[in-house]
Design a protein around this motif. Sequence first.
Motif, PDB file in Angstrom:
ATOM      1  N   THR A 229       0.814  -1.591  -0.264  1.00 49.06           N
ATOM      2  CA  THR A 229      -0.007  -0.231   0.216  1.00 49.06           C
ATOM      3  C   THR A 229       1.233   1.310  -0.113  1.00 49.06           C
ATOM      4  O   THR A 229       0.357   2.405  -0.477  1.00 49.06           O
ATOM      5  CB  THR A 229      -0.535  -0.022   1.469  1.00 49.06           C
ATOM      6  N   LYS A 230       1.933   1.127   0.244  1.00 50.16           N
ATOM      7  CA  LYS A 230       3.385   2.292   0.459  1.00 50.16           C
ATOM      8  C   LYS A 230       3.871   2.041  -0.100  1.00 50.16           C
ATOM      9  O   LYS A 230       3.822   2.787  -1.452  1.00 50.16           O
ATOM     10  CB  LYS A 230       3.727   1.620   2.029  1.00 50.16           C
ATOM     11  N   SER A 236      -1.204   5.482  -3.373  1.00 46.74           N
ATOM     12  CA  SER A 236      -2.838   6.084  -2.451  1.00 46.74           C
ATOM     13  C   SER A 236      -3.891   5.543  -3.136  1.00 46.74           C
ATOM     14  O   SER A 236      -4.856   6.009  -2.680  1.00 46.74           O
ATOM     15  CB  SER A 236      -2.614   7.548  -1.735  1.00 46.74           C
ATOM     16  N   SER A 358      -1.106   6.737   7.210  1.00 46.88           N
ATOM     17  CA  SER A 358      -0.976   5.694   5.521  1.00 46.88           C
ATOM     18  C   SER A 358      -0.072   6.649   5.154  1.00 46.88           C
ATOM     19  O   SER A 358       0.276   7.666   6.394  1.00 46.88           O
ATOM     20  CB  SER A 358      -2.467   5.298   5.124  1.00 46.88           C
ATOM     21  N   THR A 373      -2.456   5.893  14.359  1.00 44.75           N
ATOM     22  CA  THR A 373      -2.155   4.963  14.151  1.00 44.75           C
ATOM     23  C   THR A 373      -1.985   3.996  14.853  1.00 44.75           C
ATOM     24  O   THR A 373      -2.191   2.676  14.639  1.00 44.75           O
ATOM     25  CB  THR A 373      -0.564   5.313  12.678  1.00 44.75           C
TER      26      THR A 373
END
Length: 412
Positions: A229-230, A236, A358, A373
């Motif tokens: 995901t990163k 994103s 994120s 987070t």
Amino acid sequence: MTEHETRADAGTAARREAALHAERRLTDATGRPFGFDTNAIHAGYEPDAQTGAINVPIYTSTTFAQDGVAQLRGGFEYSRCGNPTVTALEQTVAALEGARFGRAWGSGMAATDAVLRVLLRPGDHLILGNDAYGGTFRLIDTTYREWGVHCSVVDTADPAQIAAALRPETKLVWLETPTNPLLGITDIAAVADALGEHPAKLVVDNTFASPYLQNPLALGADIVMHSTTKYLGGHSDVVGGVVVTNDEDVDGELLFLQGGAGAVPGPMDAYLTYRGIKTLGVRMDRHCANAQAVAEFLAGRPEIAQVLYPGLPDHPGHAVAARQMRGFGAMVSVRFAGGEAPALQFCENTRLICLAESLGGVESLLEHPAKMTHQSAAGSALEVPDDLVRISVGIENIDDLLADLTQALDAL
């Protein structure tokens, strides 16, 4: 036939051969190794033999025709157990990490859970860093603790603490370096040495560094995972995870879990991640350059009590990071001199830098870990300071980022 072989599906041999082929593609016809950016673009897929398509097709088919009963064409039978688009992603990440095998998952947490499920059984023990991602800690502290797994929390920057925490029932040591969110650095090779002959597996979450900056397998790690995901996806717009290893038995268990548990990515998600990887190198160069400038700027502001960034010479892990990484990454954390109140206000003052969870996308983000987070770590050995703000530095024009930080601090 081993237990691992009996649990794997009929496509195991074919897909493993494909993975080994990906490893061979790390060199050209003369044996000269390809550079990182070349592998990021070309590893994992060759132009389609029939159409010549440069980009990997998005194989949306749920099932695949067989040439005979249990005679799989290319090793594919059902997309939960293997999909050509997903395989291209797996092979690419494996090549970039110098691994024989790669397995993709539907999220970074699914990848984390897969590693834990493969290595742990009730009564086993693991060692976790005292600055790990809150989601990793939450999973271990709830699901796996209830399952009878025991966890010791130590400062992994000190390999002696890891060695002292080892037990006969220790099955894995879980590292993050750089850590999330305090940007601590652990010497991976030193930890591997500290394990000595102990059979515990050394697992490294390489999400913050990405394969461009750090390759833990080459430093002695047994397993590497990423939240794709990163930085790997980088835009994103897609959630995913991947696990790579050179351990055939571990890979056999991971392969079984892909089909048996089914927490796998869809072909569109795999394609978006695969596409993002093609520009990983050039993005990380800009990410790192921007982060260095941001860290140096923030270090000179009176509102900031401490800047946590391994690229600064006064960072306690600077020398280790310079030795085992190719750059210092794009994550910068800061602690505010006035405590929690200015930290929270700063998060709401920025205009260009978005307040959001994120990280690793092309856009800059910031968040307050203690309330966002890492909220699940409150009251534990992993509790995050309430004066901390984590910044994921993007690839925007650096003058614009510094101007936004300036106005946000001036408004406190």
